[in-house]
Scaffold this motif. Sequence first.
Motif, short mmCIF file in Angstrom:
data_model
loop_
_atom_site.label_atom_id
_atom_site.label_comp_id
_atom_site.label_asym_id
_atom_site.label_seq_id
_atom_site.Cartn_x
_atom_site.Cartn_y
_atom_site.Cartn_z
N ASP A 150 30.54 22.96 -31.48
CA ASP A 150 31.10 22.76 -32.83
C ASP A 150 32.11 23.84 -33.18
O ASP A 150 33.14 23.56 -33.79
CB ASP A 150 29.98 22.74 -33.88
N VAL A 151 31.82 25.08 -32.80
CA VAL A 151 32.75 26.18 -33.08
C VAL A 151 34.05 25.97 -32.32
O VAL A 151 35.14 26.10 -32.88
CB VAL A 151 32.11 27.55 -32.71
N LEU A 152 33.94 25.61 -31.05
CA LEU A 152 35.14 25.37 -30.24
C LEU A 152 35.93 24.19 -30.79
O LEU A 152 37.16 24.26 -30.94
CB LEU A 152 34.76 25.13 -28.79
N ALA A 153 35.24 23.11 -31.16
CA ALA A 153 35.93 21.93 -31.69
C ALA A 153 36.64 22.25 -33.01
O ALA A 153 37.75 21.78 -33.25
CB ALA A 153 34.94 20.80 -31.88
N SER A 154 36.01 23.07 -33.85
CA SER A 154 36.65 23.40 -35.13
C SER A 154 37.91 24.22 -34.91
O SER A 154 38.90 24.04 -35.62
CB SER A 154 35.67 24.15 -36.04
N ARG A 155 37.91 25.10 -33.93
CA ARG A 155 39.12 25.88 -33.64
C ARG A 155 40.21 25.01 -33.03
O ARG A 155 41.38 25.20 -33.29
CB ARG A 155 38.81 27.05 -32.71
#
Length: 110
Positions: free
Chosen positions: A96-101
């Motif tokens: 989720d963190v990677l996708a948000s970035r």
Amino acid sequence: MTRRPRCQPRADRSAPTVRSTSTTTRPPIRRCSEADATAIRGVVTAALTAGATRPHIITRATEHPSVLAAFEYVERFHGAEVTVLPVDGDGLLTPDVLASRCARRRFSCR
């Protein structure tokens, strides 16, 4: 016999030392991560050579300090944009963190 971790400097100074003949100043890089630092610099240099105005590179907060120093180097001296992603309590990067970035950058992580 107790083995020392790979990234620890030798307690004795019996290992040969390598002296730099370069006149440019670089951040200190530990011996075990020199290949990582060279790869990071090489990728950014290749992107600049290919016409990128400000290459963007993503890493994790749990990288080895010498690897993070290489990212700081390309950010400072080559103008790269470096994003350091936070990790969870177990030291893992969540998708989720990677996708948000990625969503902020107009490209897909898939």
